[in-house]
Design an enzyme around this catalytic site. Structure first.
Site, PDB file in Angstrom:
ATOM      1  N   MET A 166       1.217  -5.067   7.156  1.00 26.65           N
ATOM      2  CA  MET A 166       1.873  -3.944   7.805  1.00 26.65           C
ATOM      3  C   MET A 166       2.650  -3.055   6.838  1.00 26.65           C
ATOM      4  SD  MET A 166       5.053  -5.829   9.753  1.00 26.65           S
ATOM      5  CE  MET A 166       6.276  -6.788   8.868  1.00 26.65           C
ATOM      6  N   THR A 178       0.081  -5.115  -1.355  1.00 26.31           N
ATOM      7  CA  THR A 178      -0.264  -4.602  -0.034  1.00 26.31           C
ATOM      8  C   THR A 178      -0.325  -5.758   0.943  1.00 26.31           C
ATOM      9  OG1 THR A 178      -1.581  -2.827  -1.016  1.00 26.31           O
ATOM     10  CG2 THR A 178      -1.938  -3.279   1.316  1.00 26.31           C
ATOM     11  N   GLY A 179       0.291  -5.587   2.099  1.00 32.00           N
ATOM     12  CA  GLY A 179       0.276  -6.598   3.140  1.00 32.00           C
ATOM     13  C   GLY A 179      -0.318  -6.055   4.420  1.00 32.00           C
ATOM     14  N   ASP A 230       7.505 -18.205   7.754  1.00 36.35           N
ATOM     15  CA  ASP A 230       6.238 -17.948   7.050  1.00 36.35           C
ATOM     16  C   ASP A 230       6.341 -18.432   5.603  1.00 36.35           C
ATOM     17  OD1 ASP A 230       3.644 -17.161   6.708  1.00 36.35           O
ATOM     18  OD2 ASP A 230       4.089 -15.029   6.416  1.00 36.35           O
ATOM     19  N   ILE A 259       2.207  -2.096  -6.132  1.00 33.30           N
ATOM     20  CA  ILE A 259       2.238  -3.440  -6.724  1.00 33.30           C
ATOM     21  C   ILE A 259       1.864  -4.522  -5.717  1.00 33.30           C
ATOM     22  CG2 ILE A 259       3.901  -2.852  -8.510  1.00 33.30           C
ATOM     23  CD1 ILE A 259       6.111  -3.986  -6.821  1.00 33.30           C
ATOM     24  N   LYS A 273       9.422  -1.240  -0.214  1.00 31.91           N
ATOM     25  CA  LYS A 273       8.447  -1.701   0.780  1.00 31.91           C
ATOM     26  C   LYS A 273       8.399  -0.685   1.908  1.00 31.91           C
ATOM     27  CE  LYS A 273       6.968  -5.908   3.184  1.00 31.91           C
ATOM     28  NZ  LYS A 273       7.237  -7.342   3.359  1.00 31.91           N
TER      29      LYS A 273
END
Length: 747
Positions: free
Chosen positions: A24, A21-22, A136, A19, A42
């Site tokens: 890392m 993607t980042g 962030d 669902i 995650k």
């Protein structure tokens, strides 16, 4: 990363699909096989597990979020760090990012901006209180649920402030370049004010549709955060209110000294603007050169007047001829001035008394505004009043936007244009269920009652656990993150520890506090929180509620919260004993097992007043006399829940068929001879193992209590003679749970 699809992590989390993607990690949708619920998992990318710094950051995120428990922060359920993979389990959010919403909407309305930003700040306020800085904050990391709730996510570069050990990489980590604070761009240490700067950039973008700084490279944008001043918002979007522009620019101040010091301060200003958008203008404290503090209202740079001290002094220069002043007789001048002042006062008084428009205004009657929406009242041209909203609060009955209070009494005669102060409803209180896993149940109970202002009922169940400490919460119903509303029932599943020494919870309802403490001590239990509730029905000082229902198996040493009755504040305490009865004496016909009943038949059942149910439950009548195996958890009706019946059934207790005395009809009283008829109704008492040896039995006829007492399984049955006419609905409750319902016909 697709090799994870279809796999089960640690024998519990079945991976369904990707669902997100980042940089890392990859976020999967998964099913928790143990609790049968959908979750988000995650997982750190396998190729990055050898990178010590990235793995540390991933661990830091899971540890940071696991410490947080707030409706506006994503909840973490589980963390796993092993040789095969690193992952943590979060609540699955059904929604979109704030960035996606902004892309769809463009420039957002003021109402939308305040709704989303204030929730984001509340989540950050909680994180900062836990010494966690996100670092962030950006629209991509703010999730919006379908009900409009905001969740702050992705604490990937968060850090704990005040930590003893701080590496260079920890200090230098910074978030997305368009939203970073100047101190982050300079690779300096940061605190919660860095998150507030990022919120200020978000505010700028939401109000204008543009980012404050643009550039061809990330370095170019970062340098603008350090050296540049953003273009005023009203130059980009002339519709931006001046107060919101001032708040935004103050949050984006490059200097830490002139920026908001905390999320609470920023929330206060935004809430103040929301309450009074026309009249509110924020004031900010700034340090002055002489060490004092001055207050000022920010206005656009072009409108600030330049200081002109000299002309004031020049006006005082023509004071030289002192001798000339001595030759002037000032007394006539003073007398003339005084006379003019007197005449002005007289004229003003006459104008106020005779010529004032207000004095000639029509007299009007204050109308009933409570129950109407504020919008409808404000648009009603027939109402000539100054309507002012002075507050908003949640209400269990009125929807959002409906007026719930007015300061002027209905029917008062006032002048047209008079001021009416209003309080408007925010609707029912709806909150997200906090994550109480591993909390001490008493602390969780107190926290939840505070959050919901005592508008929910908490009930307990118990399980043995090898992993959760005794008296701590294993899970909750509803689960963390789900909405809870006023009147809901919340269940805490509490650990009994590894030991299984339990005792049945005794019945405390109706006892005094001393009696309850004495009885609990015999079972190895103690009293915890003692609340009080006003009532004009029960004798003061009696137990109205107990946190754990009777007969439930509980661990030895557990504490029990109780609610005691107290007199209603507006009325004097009752001087007559509550045990008044209008029934014939039962000493000659009632079995010895029933003679211990001291509660009056007319007394309503003692149940939690936070239950929203005010009418008797309507279940289909049973056609057989065989009782159900398991009692249904349903709230008994209160004595005043039925007001439409004109004839209240009367009852006479007849000895049970299981007793040595055969059932026989008692002599009819003169009052009974006037009744149209009666029916001898028999209840077969349940004998199943799920029922205790003794339990509280309550019987209602058309919502009116006709029997309340403690009975034993060995009694076998209970027979009541019910007088009345026509159809009568009979309901029997065992320990406040509906056991049987039946409709009988009396002719």
């Amino acid at each position: 990363m697709n090799h994870y699809l279809g796999k089960v992590l640690d024998g519990r989390y079945e991976i369904i699909e990707i669902i997100g993607t980042g940089g890392m990690a990859v976020v999967y949708k998964a099913r928790d096989r143990k609790l049968n619920r959908l979750v988000a998992v995650k997982v750190l990318k396998p190729e990055l597990r050898s990178d010590t710094e990235l793995r540390r950051r991933f661990h830091a995120e899971s540890e940071a979020v696991a410490r947080l428990n707030h409706p506006n922060v994503i909840n973490v359920f589980d963390v796993s760090m092993n040789d095969e993979n690193d992952y943590f389990v979060m609540e699955l959010i059904d929604g979109i990012t704030l960035k996606q919403y902004m892309t769809q909407r463009g420039i957002m309305s003021i109402k939308e901006v305040l709704h989303f930003v204030i929730q984001t700040l509340r989540g950050l306020e909680h994180a900062h209180a836990k010494k966690i800085v996100h670092r962030d904050i950006k629209p991509q990391n703010i999730m919006i649920l379908r009900d409009g709730t905001v969740k702050v996510t992705d604490f990937g570069i968060a850090r704990v402030t005040g930590a003893q050990e701080m590496t260079t990489n920890q200090v230098n980590a910074f978030g997305s370049v368009h939203y970073i604070a100047p101190e982050q761009a300079r690779c300096e240490a940061t605190d919660g004010r860095a998150d507030l700067y990022s919120v200020g950039v978000m505010l700028y973008e939401m109000l204008t549709g543009e980012l404050p700084y643009q550039g061809d490279t990330a370095v170019a944008v970062a340098m603008q955060h350090i050296r540049s001043t953003p273009v005023p918002l009203h130059e980009v979007n002339p519709d931006v209110p001046e107060a919101l522009e001032a708040i935004t620019l103050h949050a984006m101040s490059a200097s830490l000294d002139t920026r908001y010091a905390s999320a609470s301060e920023l929330i206060d200003d935004l809430e103040a603007y929301r309450r009074d958008p026309a009249g509110f203008m924020p004031t900010f404290a700034v340090p002055s050169t002489d060490g004092d503090t001055m207050r000022f209202v920010p206005i656009p740079q072009t409108e600030r007047p330049a200081p002109k001290p000299q002309p004031v002094r020049k006006k005082q220069e023509p004071v030289k001829p002192a001798a000339e002043r001595k030759r002037i007789n000032v007394m006539p001048i003073v007398a003339a001035v005084l006379l003019l002042l007197v005449l002005a006062a007289v004229v003003a008084g006459l104008w106020l008394m005779i010529l004032s428009p207000d004095s000639n205004g029509d007299d009007v009657t204050i109308p009933q505004l409570v129950g109407r929406t504020y919008q409808a009242v404000a648009e009603d041209k027939s109402l000539d009043f100054e309507l002012v909203i002075v507050g908003r609060r949640h209400h269990p009955t009125y929807d959002e936007g409906v007026i719930i209070e007015q300061n002027q009494l209905v029917g008062n005669i006032v002048k047209e244009g008079s001021r009416i102060e209003l309080i408007v409803s925010l609707g029912k209180r709806v909150e997200s269920m906090p994550n109480y896993i591993n909390w001490d149940y008493a602390e969780a109970n107190k926290d939840l009652r505070t959050l919901m202002e005592k508008t929910v009922t908490v009930q307990y169940s118990y399980e043995a656990s090898e992993t959760v400490a005794r008296n701590n919460i294993i899970r909750t119903i509803p689960i963390s993150g789900q909405p809870i509303t006023e009147g809901d029932v919340v269940t805490f599943v509490i650990s009994q520890g590894t030991h299984t020494d339990t005792v049945p919870m005794p019945q405390l309802i109706g006892l005094t506090e001393d009696q309850a403490r004495s009885l609990l001590s015999q079972y190895g239990l103690t009293i915890g929180i003692v609340d009080y509730e006003e009532t004009d029905v029960h004798e003061p000082g009696r137990v109205l509620e107990q946190s754990t229902p009777p007969t439930v198996e509980v661990p030895v040493g557990m504490t029990v919260n109780i609610t005691l009755s107290k007199p209603v504040a507006t009325e004097p305490p009752a001087t007559e004993p509550p045990e008044t009865t209008t029934e014939p004496p039962e000493t000659t016909t009632e079995p010895t097992t029933e003679a211990t009943t001291t509660e009056p038949p007319t007394e309503p059942p003692t149940e939690s007043t936070t239950e929203p149910t005010t009418e008797p439950p309507t279940l289909p009548p049973e056609t057989t006399t065989e009782p159900p195996v398991t009692p249904e958890q349903t709230t008994p009706p209160t004595s005043d829940s039925e007001t439409s019946d004109t004839t209240t059934p009367e009852v006479t207790l007849i000895p049970s068929v299981s007793q040595s005395t055969a059932p026989s009809e008692p002599p009819a009283t003169p009052e009974e001879t006037t009744k149209a008829g009666f029916v001898d109704w028999t209840l077969i008492l349940p004998q199943g193992v799920e029922f205790p040896e003794q339990y509280l039995l309550e019987i209602y006829a058309d919502g009116t209590p006709i029997y309340t007492g403690t009975v034993s399984k060995t009694d076998g049955s209970l027979t009541l003679r019910i007088h009345g006419d026509g159809n009568v609905k009979i309901e029997a409750y065992i320990d406040t749970s509906l056991y049987k319902t039946e409709t009988i016909t009396i002719s």
